[in-house]
Design a protein around this motif. Sequence first.
Motif, PDB file in Angstrom:
ATOM      1  N   ILE A   1       1.767   6.130 -11.173  1.00 22.07           N
ATOM      2  CA  ILE A   1       1.696   4.967 -10.276  1.00 22.07           C
ATOM      3  C   ILE A   1       0.440   5.034  -9.436  1.00 22.07           C
ATOM      4  O   ILE A   1      -0.284   4.036  -9.260  1.00 22.07           O
ATOM      5  N   ILE A   2       0.137   6.244  -8.912  1.00 20.59           N
ATOM      6  CA  ILE A   2      -1.059   6.384  -8.061  1.00 20.59           C
ATOM      7  C   ILE A   2      -2.321   6.114  -8.863  1.00 20.59           C
ATOM      8  O   ILE A   2      -3.287   5.498  -8.362  1.00 20.59           O
ATOM      9  N   HIS A   3      -2.320   6.593 -10.132  1.00 23.45           N
ATOM     10  CA  HIS A   3      -3.508   6.374 -10.950  1.00 23.45           C
ATOM     11  C   HIS A   3      -3.757   4.877 -11.158  1.00 23.45           C
ATOM     12  O   HIS A   3      -4.914   4.407 -11.066  1.00 23.45           O
ATOM     13  N   SER A   4      -2.717   4.132 -11.386  1.00 24.60           N
ATOM     14  CA  SER A   4      -2.882   2.682 -11.558  1.00 24.60           C
ATOM     15  C   SER A   4      -3.349   2.031 -10.252  1.00 24.60           C
ATOM     16  O   SER A   4      -4.206   1.134 -10.263  1.00 24.60           O
ATOM     17  N   LEU A   5      -2.777   2.460  -9.144  1.00 20.09           N
ATOM     18  CA  LEU A   5      -3.196   1.910  -7.853  1.00 20.09           C
ATOM     19  C   LEU A   5      -4.654   2.232  -7.545  1.00 20.09           C
ATOM     20  O   LEU A   5      -5.388   1.416  -6.970  1.00 20.09           O
ATOM     21  N   ARG A   6      -5.025   3.497  -7.906  1.00 21.66           N
ATOM     22  CA  ARG A   6      -6.407   3.896  -7.620  1.00 21.66           C
ATOM     23  C   ARG A   6      -7.401   3.018  -8.389  1.00 21.66           C
ATOM     24  O   ARG A   6      -8.439   2.611  -7.863  1.00 21.66           O
ATOM     25  N   GLU A   7      -7.096   2.766  -9.640  1.00 21.02           N
ATOM     26  CA  GLU A   7      -8.023   1.946 -10.421  1.00 21.02           C
ATOM     27  C   GLU A   7      -8.145   0.536  -9.849  1.00 21.02           C
ATOM     28  O   GLU A   7      -9.260  -0.006  -9.721  1.00 21.02           O
ATOM     29  N   SER A   8      -7.008  -0.032  -9.493  1.00 22.41           N
ATOM     30  CA  SER A   8      -7.060  -1.402  -8.964  1.00 22.41           C
ATOM     31  C   SER A   8      -7.680  -1.436  -7.572  1.00 22.41           C
ATOM     32  O   SER A   8      -8.468  -2.348  -7.238  1.00 22.41           O
ATOM     33  N   GLN A   9      -7.350  -0.441  -6.751  1.00 21.35           N
ATOM     34  CA  GLN A   9      -7.860  -0.472  -5.384  1.00 21.35           C
ATOM     35  C   GLN A   9      -9.318  -0.062  -5.321  1.00 21.35           C
ATOM     36  O   GLN A   9     -10.031  -0.422  -4.377  1.00 21.35           O
ATOM     37  N   GLN A  10      -9.805   0.728  -6.306  1.00 25.32           N
ATOM     38  CA  GLN A  10     -11.241   1.031  -6.327  1.00 25.32           C
ATOM     39  C   GLN A  10     -12.063  -0.233  -6.574  1.00 25.32           C
ATOM     40  O   GLN A  10     -13.143  -0.421  -6.002  1.00 25.32           O
ATOM     41  N   GLN A  11     -11.513  -1.069  -7.438  1.00 23.88           N
ATOM     42  CA  GLN A  11     -12.235  -2.336  -7.660  1.00 23.88           C
ATOM     43  C   GLN A  11     -12.253  -3.185  -6.395  1.00 23.88           C
ATOM     44  O   GLN A  11     -13.295  -3.737  -6.024  1.00 23.88           O
ATOM     45  N   GLU A  12     -11.125  -3.272  -5.732  1.00 24.31           N
ATOM     46  CA  GLU A  12     -11.078  -4.051  -4.498  1.00 24.31           C
ATOM     47  C   GLU A  12     -11.952  -3.436  -3.418  1.00 24.31           C
ATOM     48  O   GLU A  12     -12.578  -4.137  -2.617  1.00 24.31           O
ATOM     49  N   LEU A  13     -11.971  -2.081  -3.379  1.00 19.34           N
ATOM     50  CA  LEU A  13     -12.788  -1.428  -2.363  1.00 19.34           C
ATOM     51  C   LEU A  13     -14.268  -1.643  -2.621  1.00 19.34           C
ATOM     52  O   LEU A  13     -15.066  -1.806  -1.684  1.00 19.34           O
ATOM     53  N   SER A  14     -14.643  -1.616  -3.886  1.00 18.27           N
ATOM     54  CA  SER A  14     -16.064  -1.889  -4.202  1.00 18.27           C
ATOM     55  C   SER A  14     -16.439  -3.318  -3.811  1.00 18.27           C
ATOM     56  O   SER A  14     -17.535  -3.566  -3.306  1.00 18.27           O
TER      57      SER A  14
END
Length: 1453
Positions: free
Chosen positions: A1308-1321
């Motif tokens: 779950i964290i891995h999926s969140l990290r990928e999506s939130q990295q895009q939003e953070l960028s």
Amino acid sequence: MYRAIDSFPRWRSYFYFITLIFFLAWLVKNVFIAVIIETFAEIRVQFQQMWGSRSNTTSTATTQMFHEDAAGGWQLVAVDVNKPQGRAPACLQQMMRSSVFHMFILSMVTVDVIVAASNYHKGESFRRQYDEFYLAEVAFTVLFDLEALLKIWCLGFTGYISSSLHKFELLLVIGTTLHVYPDLYHSQFTYFQVLRVVRLIKISPALEDFVYKIFGPGKKLGSLVVFTASLLIVMSAISLQMFCFVEELDRFTTFPRAFMSMFQILTQEGWVDVMDQTLNAVGHMWAPVVAIYFILYHLFATLILLSLFVAVILDNLELDEDLKKLKQLKQSEANADTKEKLPLRLRIFEKFPNRPQMVKISKLPSDFTVPKIRESFMKQFIDRQQQDTCCLLRSLPSTSSSSCDHSKRSAIEDNKYIDQKLRKSVFSIRARNLLEKETAVTKILRACTRQRMLSGSFEGQPAKERSILSVQHHIRQERRSLRHGSNSQRISRGKSLETLTQDHSNTVRYRNAQREDSEIKMIQEKKEQAEMKRKVQEEELRENHPYFDKPLFIVGREHRFRNFCRVVVRARFNASKTDPVTGAVKNTKYHQLYDLLGLVTYLDWVMIIVTICSCISMMFESPFRRVMHAPTLQIAEYVFVIFMSIELNLKIMADGLFFTPTAVIRDFGGVMDIFIYLVSLIFLCWMPQNVPAESGAQLLMVLRCLRPLRIFKLVPQMRKVVRELFSGFKEIFLVSILLLTLMLVFASFGVQLFAGKLAKCNDPNIIRREDCNGIFRINVSVSKNLNLKLRPGEKKPGFWVPRVWANPRNFNFDNVGNAMLALFEVLSLKGWVEVRDVIIHRVGPMHGIYIHVFVFLGCMIGLTLFVGVVIANFNENKGTALLTVDQRRWEDLKSRLKIAQPLHLPPRPDNDGFRAKMYDITQHPFFKRTIALLVLAQSVLLSVKWDVEDPVTVPLATMSVVFTFIFVLEVTMKIIAMSPAGFWQSRRNRYDLLVTSLGVVWVVLHFALLNAYTYMMGACVIVFRFFSICGKHVTLKMLLLTVVVSMYKSFFIIVGMFLLLLCYAFAGVVLFGTVKYGENINRHANFSSAGKAITVLFRIVTGEDWNKIMHDCMVQPPFCTPDEFTYWATDCGNYAGALMYFCSFYVIIAYIMLNLLVAIIVENFSLFYSTEEDQLLSYNDLRHFQIIWNMVDDKREGVIPTFRVKFLLRLLRGRLEVDLDKDKLLFKHMCYEMERLHNGGDVTFHDVLSMLSYRSVDIRKSLQLEELLAREQLEYTIEEEVAKQTIRMWLKKCLKRIRAKQQQSCSIIHSLRESQQQELSRFLNPPSIETTQPSEDVNANNQDNNMQPETSSQQQLLSPTLSDRGGSRQDSTDPGKPQRKIGQWRLPSAPKPISHSVSSVNLRFAGRTTMKSVVCKMNPMTDTASCGSEVKKWWTRQLTVESDESGDDLLDI
């Protein structure tokens, strides 16, 4: 038997009668003794209150009080409070109580007995009432009267008669005073004179205690004597009424004659004559009824009544249960004390000064003086240097990485050895700490169980009987919790007074048990210390005395020649193979043969073979073929001496002669070896050509006959038999003294009453001695076929003989020696009827009471006392005499489990075909009962004699053939049902197949030959078939097992008896090989060869006319022809030699060795005699276990893998059932014990059965001291390891669940990290921001705002909020949970869909206003600038730090 030898082949008669005597007279008959003993023991346990307490041995007339001694201390002294003081002066009272006075009186009694024993017959003309013996009797009577008057004066009459001993003395005083009156001298009052010898029992305290132990509790023995007398009176009255009217029968005409006849049947002496005379008198019609009457009475009297006397005596010798436990402790302490001391032959070195062997160190700088150093001290470094050098040489070809570390390893091993020694010294501390650790969990479980019981959580559950495994497991848990728990934890507030009292009693009981544990551990430590001290003493002697442990003080301790001799002497066959992984011993196919080969060393096997060959050579010797004149017999003599010389030299060089720890002469066996060797060597060197009778050369030849006794020393089991025989010599010696005392009393009485009165003239027509002179004619009965010519007036042929006035040939009472010999023969119940008839005929009928009383006392009490003492000593030597009832049952159970085997019954076929139907038919009870009835029906055919000429024999044989075909059909059906391999597994099936095959062979031979031999073979097949019925009934099988196991265990005793018999046979050939024929020495029974001598001695073992054979061998001139030069040229006997030869043989064989067989049978019967109330494994439990084992062991190999033990334990039901709901911990303990046994290897049938037996008994009551300690330590270890395994498995399960949840969370964290990295960028590098917001974005924001209440809780579970600056926060969804710090993750209770979680944080940043509104919704107290920086730092920290953590790290944490 002799008539059968004349009529049939010799081997057939010998085989039949010897096997008949062995099985019926020695084995089956003794089974009755075992049955009576066990039954009496059970009754005694049930009615123990009727007999009273055993421990009440103190006199009620005495008590104890504290008395101050001369040193100022206090001690307990016995005070006679019920005995009033007399009027005598104090000096006389003190003199009467002094030991000098008692010793003087006992010495006077001894002198009186010696004087009475010196009396003899002096002739009719001498006036015996005025001789020196009469005057001495008057003097002793006056002396003992004065003694009685002095005691009455000192103690008072009331105090005097309060003692039982004084009452007996007063009775003797009155009787002997009347006896010295001239008219009453040499009358029935002589009994009082000869009974003075009984007072000599007070001389020996051991003899006094033994007599009190046997006859002190007189209620049982007295009741049995009264019962026997009543039985004799009743049976005599019945016989009198039944046979008094029969003509030509004088045995039952009066009550005294009927009583004597029934008493004669009771003693088994000539009872067949009584029955035959009665049968001939009553006629053929009533003969069967009369025969059954006498046979039943004889069986009851001999098999049951005499066995009751043995049972009572054994019961009197039995100790109390508490005394047994106390004696076990004392015996363990005594054994520890004896092990501490070295033998006297080794302690003699301590008398010499210490002279250790010193060495001088050279090749050192001479700047300082180098002292001498002990050689043993330097040897340590020399040995270490040699080991290092060898290791260095081995490591040279290898690489540098494999450097020599042997010395380091040896040092580490030495340190480990020292550590183990230190741990043993603090064994009690370790055990106590271990128990404290293991008790903690037990107390918690016990408290929880008690709380559940008090709360009533067990109510409503169905009541179920718990198995003995569960009961014993909970008893052990309860005992440990009570023993190690505190009182405050055991006593709760709401208990009643009764419960508190019960808990207090339990606490006291288990504290006592804990005290016993400490005593047992102290004894064990004492034993270890004693062994260590003994080793230290040996090492000190070896260190300080150079000649210690040097054979003959010449050969060095480590000399090469001595090491070679050791290798030769100790070489032994060893075929046991061990598993290199588990260390378990593998069972080989011929392990029994291998065990026999490994029984002794190779050297001993060679000497056993040489000794047997030498004994076979001695059997060919005879007075007419002597070894001195037969060169072929001398070969075996030379071979024996040469081989024994080599053997003794090797053993002396290896172990030393006398002053070494393992010397050749260290016990009686070594002395006997040297003695036999010296006798053989002297005889071989001397080889006398002429051996006069009763000379030293003949004595040397008799001593040479001891050669078979060498096998006693060579075979360890034979040495054990000798040790068991002589270790109880003290009690046997005491019994012998009692019997000698009894014989002395009756012999003295017989001399004074019957001396000179038993003589008679050989001419029956002469009555007076004055008329007994001249010659008379004796008629001889001969066959009518001789056609002898008689003189006129002669009806029968005859010859003239001189008249002689003489005593009976075999006995007389003219002196005490001859009287004791006659009474010894009567004591063996041989010839006493003849003595009785002579006394009644020549002295008077009233004197027949004398011999009847002696026979009753000697037979019923004396001989049975011998049997009881031998059995008691056998049990004591085996360690079973001091066992309690529970311990004895446990030993019996272990022995019974060793015999138990898996069922050799193959499983039923799976399908319902032909084999399955056959299996059902053959295993049906009706089928088995039918076969048993057919076996009985076939056996009935032997009730009629099978004779070739008799026409009835043919139909009987035909019926037997039909039965044989039926049995062939039975075997065929079993083979079809079980398959040939399954049928062959059972020993019973193999026996049935063998008998059936013999039956088929007999059928073929019968129709082919049809002669006497085929009929005999058919009868033998029927007899063999009859034995198969014994295994089809439980009781018969138990008795058969008793006999079979007794034969197996008594094998070495039987071999020992044969070796003794062989020695006596060789000696009999030398002593009585040429004795002339007499009354019982004839062409069948003589000592002309070793074979015939063995036959005669076997007859003597049965007791058949042994005294008459002895008297035939006592023949002296002028009734024989002597010779002064050689013993083989005379036909005279040896009076002294015959007396010692026959009496010693009869005592050793009949009184001791045969009673050892009785002891073994009694022991084995108690092994199989068990009831369901014993709470041990019964026959039903064993049968159930065998059935379950067959279900698990499908290959019928007798072993199963360890993992199958779990299935086996789950299948058990009944008393061996383990309830997994209640006793899961017990199930784990049992499984781990099996895994631990062979390190996870396969377990056998007996392994699992032994584990179940240990778990099914109360080990505190059933096990002995050493076994109890070992078992408790094993169970403590098992509990500790199972607890560790349980905790380890629980942690693994917990960590496995954590790992599974962590893996889901990480995904779950891995999926969140990928999506939130895009939003953070996007957030960090925003595009151009528009001031207006489209309607789509507004709708999207509205949708996000509507979804925020659902996703807020999930967002809080995945990441901390920005308001957690203080380091911790309170969960808004669960205020009751603890706070968490920043950066800590709290795993969700259940995983959520990833798309839903991603959509909850997938924000659209359309402008700064949107981000600000979102961040403000997350934390409205922060501004927009701080929000961006916080989010950036938080995500950076999560990506750089927390992303590196994995599930393996969590497992390590």
